[in-house]
Design a protein around this motif. Structure first.
Motif, PDB file in Angstrom:
ATOM      1  N   GLN A 124       0.825  -1.317  -0.043  1.00  5.79           N
ATOM      2  CA  GLN A 124       0.024  -0.183  -0.047  1.00  5.79           C
ATOM      3  C   GLN A 124       0.901   1.315  -0.044  1.00  5.79           C
ATOM      4  OE1 GLN A 124      -2.302  -0.420   3.465  1.00  5.79           O
ATOM      5  NE2 GLN A 124      -3.551  -2.413   2.705  1.00  5.79           N
ATOM      6  N   MET A 125       0.275   2.337  -0.730  1.00 12.33           N
ATOM      7  CA  MET A 125       1.136   3.519  -0.445  1.00 12.33           C
ATOM      8  C   MET A 125       1.463   3.886   0.833  1.00 12.33           C
ATOM      9  SD  MET A 125       1.984   4.878  -3.454  1.00 12.33           S
ATOM     10  CE  MET A 125       1.531   4.446  -5.125  1.00 12.33           C
ATOM     11  N   SER A 126       0.536   3.747   1.734  1.00 10.57           N
ATOM     12  CA  SER A 126       1.040   4.109   3.193  1.00 10.57           C
ATOM     13  C   SER A 126       2.129   3.519   3.735  1.00 10.57           C
ATOM     14  CB  SER A 126      -0.163   3.960   3.890  1.00 10.57           C
ATOM     15  OG  SER A 126      -0.553   2.642   4.096  1.00 10.57           O
ATOM     16  N   GLN A 127       2.749   2.542   3.157  1.00  8.37           N
ATOM     17  CA  GLN A 127       3.900   1.676   3.448  1.00  8.37           C
ATOM     18  C   GLN A 127       5.163   2.177   2.879  1.00  8.37           C
ATOM     19  OE1 GLN A 127       1.973  -2.404   2.803  1.00  8.37           O
ATOM     20  NE2 GLN A 127       3.379  -2.956   3.935  1.00  8.37           N
ATOM     21  N   ILE A 128       5.165   3.113   2.074  1.00 11.29           N
ATOM     22  CA  ILE A 128       6.262   3.880   1.521  1.00 11.29           C
ATOM     23  C   ILE A 128       6.649   5.197   2.622  1.00 11.29           C
ATOM     24  CG2 ILE A 128       7.096   5.321  -0.391  1.00 11.29           C
ATOM     25  CD1 ILE A 128       6.511   2.225  -0.947  1.00 11.29           C
ATOM     26  N   SER A 129       7.676   5.060   3.248  1.00 11.27           N
ATOM     27  CA  SER A 129       8.083   6.116   4.225  1.00 11.27           C
ATOM     28  C   SER A 129       9.174   7.060   3.924  1.00 11.27           C
ATOM     29  CB  SER A 129       8.989   5.292   5.315  1.00 11.27           C
ATOM     30  OG  SER A 129       9.948   4.577   4.806  1.00 11.27           O
ATOM     31  N   ALA A 130       9.431   7.062   2.591  1.00  9.53           N
ATOM     32  CA  ALA A 130      10.384   8.181   1.719  1.00  9.53           C
ATOM     33  C   ALA A 130      10.154   7.957   0.417  1.00  9.53           C
ATOM     34  CB  ALA A 130      11.519   8.246   2.483  1.00  9.53           C
ATOM     35  N   LEU A 131      10.297   8.797  -0.306  1.00 13.83           N
ATOM     36  CA  LEU A 131      10.616   8.783  -1.536  1.00 13.83           C
ATOM     37  C   LEU A 131      11.905   9.801  -2.259  1.00 13.83           C
ATOM     38  CD1 LEU A 131       9.668   8.644  -4.633  1.00 13.83           C
ATOM     39  CD2 LEU A 131       8.471  10.872  -4.712  1.00 13.83           C
ATOM     40  N   GLY A 132      12.715   8.922  -2.837  1.00 13.19           N
ATOM     41  CA  GLY A 132      13.787   9.713  -3.481  1.00 13.19           C
ATOM     42  C   GLY A 132      13.786   9.952  -4.904  1.00 13.19           C
ATOM     43  N   ILE A 133      14.387  10.677  -5.507  1.00 13.80           N
ATOM     44  CA  ILE A 133      13.970  10.849  -6.768  1.00 13.80           C
ATOM     45  C   ILE A 133      15.844  11.342  -7.564  1.00 13.80           C
ATOM     46  CG2 ILE A 133      13.116  12.363  -8.793  1.00 13.80           C
ATOM     47  CD1 ILE A 133      11.069  13.098  -6.892  1.00 13.80           C
ATOM     48  N   SER A 134      15.954  10.462  -8.511  1.00 16.41           N
ATOM     49  CA  SER A 134      17.255  10.862  -9.166  1.00 16.41           C
ATOM     50  C   SER A 134      16.896  11.102 -10.401  1.00 16.41           C
ATOM     51  CB  SER A 134      17.829   9.614  -9.253  1.00 16.41           C
ATOM     52  OG  SER A 134      18.899   9.363 -10.165  1.00 16.41           O
ATOM     53  N   THR A 135      17.350  11.883 -11.317  1.00 12.78           N
ATOM     54  CA  THR A 135      17.086  12.479 -12.534  1.00 12.78           C
ATOM     55  C   THR A 135      18.371  12.689 -13.488  1.00 12.78           C
ATOM     56  OG1 THR A 135      17.030  14.744 -12.272  1.00 12.78           O
ATOM     57  CG2 THR A 135      15.073  13.523 -11.948  1.00 12.78           C
ATOM     58  N   GLN A 136      18.025  12.480 -14.808  1.00 17.00           N
ATOM     59  CA  GLN A 136      19.095  12.975 -15.912  1.00 17.00           C
ATOM     60  C   GLN A 136      19.187  14.385 -15.742  1.00 17.00           C
ATOM     61  OE1 GLN A 136      17.571  13.698 -19.939  1.00 17.00           O
ATOM     62  NE2 GLN A 136      16.006  12.316 -19.290  1.00 17.00           N
ATOM     63  N   ARG A 137      20.547  15.098 -15.863  1.00 16.09           N
ATOM     64  CA  ARG A 137      20.890  16.171 -15.570  1.00 16.09           C
ATOM     65  C   ARG A 137      21.038  17.194 -16.849  1.00 16.09           C
ATOM     66  NH1 ARG A 137      26.634  14.615 -13.463  1.00 16.09           N
ATOM     67  NH2 ARG A 137      26.713  14.097 -15.485  1.00 16.09           N
ATOM     68  N   ALA A 138      20.846  18.488 -16.722  1.00 18.93           N
ATOM     69  CA  ALA A 138      21.243  19.572 -17.689  1.00 18.93           C
ATOM     70  C   ALA A 138      20.022  19.628 -18.511  1.00 18.93           C
ATOM     71  CB  ALA A 138      22.399  19.493 -18.338  1.00 18.93           C
ATOM     72  N   THR A 139      18.747  18.782 -18.332  1.00 17.13           N
ATOM     73  CA  THR A 139      17.551  18.892 -19.216  1.00 17.13           C
ATOM     74  C   THR A 139      16.750  19.603 -18.378  1.00 17.13           C
ATOM     75  OG1 THR A 139      17.963  16.560 -20.022  1.00 17.13           O
ATOM     76  CG2 THR A 139      15.687  17.325 -20.048  1.00 17.13           C
ATOM     77  N   PHE A 140      16.164  20.768 -19.075  1.00  9.11           N
ATOM     78  CA  PHE A 140      15.461  21.697 -18.476  1.00  9.11           C
ATOM     79  C   PHE A 140      14.158  22.081 -19.171  1.00  9.11           C
ATOM     80  CE2 PHE A 140      17.808  24.231 -21.354  1.00  9.11           C
ATOM     81  CZ  PHE A 140      17.303  25.343 -21.758  1.00  9.11           C
ATOM     82  N   THR A 141      12.960  22.667 -18.572  1.00 11.66           N
ATOM     83  CA  THR A 141      11.980  23.695 -19.027  1.00 11.66           C
ATOM     84  C   THR A 141      11.950  24.956 -18.452  1.00 11.66           C
ATOM     85  OG1 THR A 141       9.950  23.330 -20.161  1.00 11.66           O
ATOM     86  CG2 THR A 141      10.320  22.531 -17.864  1.00 11.66           C
ATOM     87  N   THR A 142      10.945  25.583 -18.806  1.00 10.97           N
ATOM     88  CA  THR A 142      10.588  26.876 -18.093  1.00 10.97           C
ATOM     89  C   THR A 142       9.080  26.799 -17.937  1.00 10.97           C
ATOM     90  OG1 THR A 142      10.559  28.128 -20.140  1.00 10.97           O
ATOM     91  CG2 THR A 142      12.625  28.119 -18.509  1.00 10.97           C
ATOM     92  N   TRP A 143       8.621  27.651 -16.972  1.00  5.66           N
ATOM     93  CA  TRP A 143       6.977  27.638 -16.980  1.00  5.66           C
ATOM     94  C   TRP A 143       6.645  28.643 -16.315  1.00  5.66           C
ATOM     95  CZ3 TRP A 143      10.250  24.227 -14.107  1.00  5.66           C
ATOM     96  CH2 TRP A 143       9.994  24.188 -12.846  1.00  5.66           C
ATOM     97  N   SER A 144       5.296  29.115 -16.438  1.00  5.56           N
ATOM     98  CA  SER A 144       4.513  30.177 -15.828  1.00  5.56           C
ATOM     99  C   SER A 144       4.281  29.946 -14.310  1.00  5.56           C
ATOM    100  CB  SER A 144       3.105  30.440 -16.545  1.00  5.56           C
ATOM    101  OG  SER A 144       2.324  31.361 -15.712  1.00  5.56           O
ATOM    102  N   ARG A 145       4.852  31.032 -13.579  1.00  2.41           N
ATOM    103  CA  ARG A 145       4.607  30.877 -12.051  1.00  2.41           C
ATOM    104  C   ARG A 145       3.133  30.624 -11.746  1.00  2.41           C
ATOM    105  NH1 ARG A 145       8.618  33.888  -8.463  1.00  2.41           N
ATOM    106  NH2 ARG A 145      10.356  34.202  -9.635  1.00  2.41           N
ATOM    107  N   LYS A 146       2.356  31.521 -12.655  1.00  2.00           N
ATOM    108  CA  LYS A 146       0.882  31.781 -12.098  1.00  2.00           C
ATOM    109  C   LYS A 146       0.070  30.707 -12.743  1.00  2.00           C
ATOM    110  CE  LYS A 146       1.295  36.869 -13.159  1.00  2.00           C
ATOM    111  NZ  LYS A 146       0.904  37.965 -13.958  1.00  2.00           N
ATOM    112  N   THR A 147       0.334  29.986 -13.865  1.00  2.00           N
ATOM    113  CA  THR A 147      -0.568  28.742 -14.274  1.00  2.00           C
ATOM    114  C   THR A 147       0.185  27.535 -14.150  1.00  2.00           C
ATOM    115  OG1 THR A 147       0.228  29.023 -16.407  1.00  2.00           O
ATOM    116  CG2 THR A 147      -1.386  30.392 -16.020  1.00  2.00           C
ATOM    117  N   GLY A 148       1.469  27.450 -14.042  1.00  2.00           N
ATOM    118  CA  GLY A 148       2.272  26.120 -14.095  1.00  2.00           C
ATOM    119  C   GLY A 148       2.359  25.635 -15.395  1.00  2.00           C
TER     120      GLY A 148
END
Length: 522
Positions: free
Chosen positions: A78-102
């Motif tokens: 069950q999701m409730s049994q996940i005590s922590a989430l770690g995230i690893s990602t490829q680097r230097a890949t980016f985007t930009t987005w609106s602060r207001k709308t996301g």
């Protein structure tokens, strides 16, 4: 496994997700670092123009969510049994987005993207850069501070986010207007995922990801206002930089049903370094996935390179700050995948046997340069090529030449490290999908005359993110505990054949030189 398999006992687990260039992988780990459940999804790459490589943000987000849910389901938890989430990602890949709308202003522009090549060339040759080099050389002469020497040696490449970001600012009117109106957020993949997971509450990254953009001053440990001012980028668009093991908030309950704590954000190569337990100065890891990344732990000081190695923050956990020096070759797994698409073989696992079925490559040389050549060559215009083809050449010769070229690039990167570091090499570990190829790893060990250890599980980026997240909640107590969890599947011992390969590698280096400066325009 899980509550259903342990008399409904509610055991807790750590989940980590690694967002790679071609695949998103999620694993659920128990306290022995054994994988209890997994899920993977392919990453869809877009090629709208020659040299452009993009990903669609919304599709990536949906795949990420699906991988998290799939890994937990596969573990029977069950999701409730996940005590922590770690995230690893490829680097230097980016985007930009609106602060207001996301809403993003454009697709993710990946680390392989070459659209800013001409802009980088013009900038490196500009009078401004010549002036910067002269001034920083003088400052280094007067102060002997290495950060000025590093600045005086800088030659920008398309892997620096700076110029791809400058390119989109110049070409997307909507983005220009958003920057002027202070309605713009910038972020690499980790930042974007964190923003979505927290429903816009957190705009942050960690030191490992920030240092991998080329826009972060790893000596001052902050975004480079100087570099931003040179290309007219407002610092206000950049995320807050936190420790790698920081609590970055929790996933909004509407996404997974429960508020899972996000306990680590880490760049993929630094995560792999941590997963391999390369905690000590002189430890080396070689990750071979889409590209090859060779990293050495340089301790608590960044390395100033003369040959194009990158000084990176490995991780910052509490007061501990570890730096790495990195060299990379962009085309490793991508070269093997290309050969498979040409039907040189049907199953990647067959390449090992094919390469060993012939005594040599019959004089054939392959230059793995679909995305240019990185350190120590540093030529973005080099082309991929086969040389030395003859009527006697078979598919097995071609495959052997491709695999040899990957080992040759490993040898080049290793030699640069030896020449520049003057740090005794302690341990060498290998991971990534291509590391399962025994021919490549054995030849690499032969060429560098060092033992190379390969772990039982090769998804080290995912494991590293899990380790850091687990340490943050006390799931694991210390790095010594993590070292005790290590399990090598095989150790490759060098054979006495390096001299036999000297003439072969010399021919390959001639082929490499003939492949340089091929494209006048990407």
């Amino acid at each position: 496994m899980g509550s259903q398999r342990n008399g409904f006992k509610k055991e807790m687990y750590v989940l980590s997700v690694d967002v790679g260039t071609t695949t998103i992988r999620g694993h659920v780990y128990d306290k022995k670092a054994h994988i209890q459940g997994s899920c993977r999804k392919k990453v869809s790459l877009l090629y709208p123009n020659p040299g452009w490589v993009e990903m669609e943000p919304e599709e990536l987000w949906e795949q990420f969510v699906a991988v998290v849910q799939g890994a937990v389901d596969n573990a029977g938890l069950q999701m409730s049994q996940i005590s922590a989430l770690g995230i690893s990602t490829q680097r230097a890949t980016f985007t930009t987005w609106s602060r207001k709308t996301g809403v993003p202003f454009h697709n993710f522009i990946t680390w392989q993207d070459l659209r800013a090549t001409e802009l980088v060339r013009m900038w490196n040759q500009s009078y401004v850069m010549k002036a910067v080099h002269w001034v920083t050389k003088m400052l280094h002469f007067l102060t002997r501070q290495k950060r000025f020497l590093a600045a005086s040696l800088v030659v920008f490449s398309t892997q620096h986010v700076t110029f791809r970001l400058a390119w989109v600012l110049q070409n997307i009117k909507e983005l220009q207007e958003a920057v002027e109106e202070d309605d713009c957020f910038f972020g690499t993949i980790d930042t974007w995922l964190l923003y979505r997971l927290t429903k816009g509450a957190v705009h942050a990254t960690d030191y490992s990801n920030a240092s991998s953009t080329g826009m972060f001053d790893s000596y001052q440990m902050c975004w480079s206002r100087f570099l931003c001012s040179l290309v007219s980028l407002p610092v206000s668009i950049f995320p807050t930089v936190e420790n790698t093991g920081h609590r970055f908030g929790s996933a909004d309950p509407s996404i997974f049903g429960v508020p899972i704590p996000i306990m680590s954000i880490v760049a993929d190569q630094q995560a792999a370094m941590f997963g391999e337990c390369c905690f000590d100065r002189g430890d080396v890891k070689i990750t071979m996935g889409t590209g090859t990344f060779m990293d050495i732990n340089t301790g608590n000081k960044p390395h100033t390179s003369m040959a194009g190695l990158y000084p990176l923050v490995g991780w910052k956990i509490g007061p501990e700050l570890i730096y790495l020096a990195e060299g990379n070759a962009a085309d490793t797994g991508s070269a093997i995948k290309w050969a498979q698409e040409l039907e040189l073989f049907s199953d990647v696992k067959a390449t090992d046997a094919m390469a060993n079925s012939v005594e040599d490559s019959d004089g054939v040389c392959f230059v793995p340069s679909f995305s240019g050549l990185q350190a120590p060559i540093n030529d973005p215009k080099a082309c991929a090529s086969f040389m030395g083809l003859k009527p006697s050449t078979t598919k097995s010769h071609l495959v052997r030449a491709i695999l040899e070229s990957i080992a040759f690039r490993n040898k080049q990167l290793y030699d640069v490290m030896l020449q520049e570091m003057h740090i005794p090499i302690t341990n060498i570990r290998v991971d990534g999908g291509v590391s399962s190829n025994n021919f490549i790893i054995q030849l690499t060990a032969d060429l560098i005359c060092k033992k190379i250890g390969r772990p039982r599980h090769i998804d080290m980026s995912s494991l590293g993110a899990a380790y850091i997240a687990g340490l943050g909640i006390g799931f694991w107590k210390s790095k010594e505990d993590l070292k005790n969890l290590k399990c090598l599947e095989k150790v490759f011992v060098p054979r006495n054949v390096s001299q036999d390969y000297n003439p072969i590698m010399e021919n390959w280096e001639k082929a490499l030189m003939r492949s340089m400066h091929w494209y006048s325009k990407r």
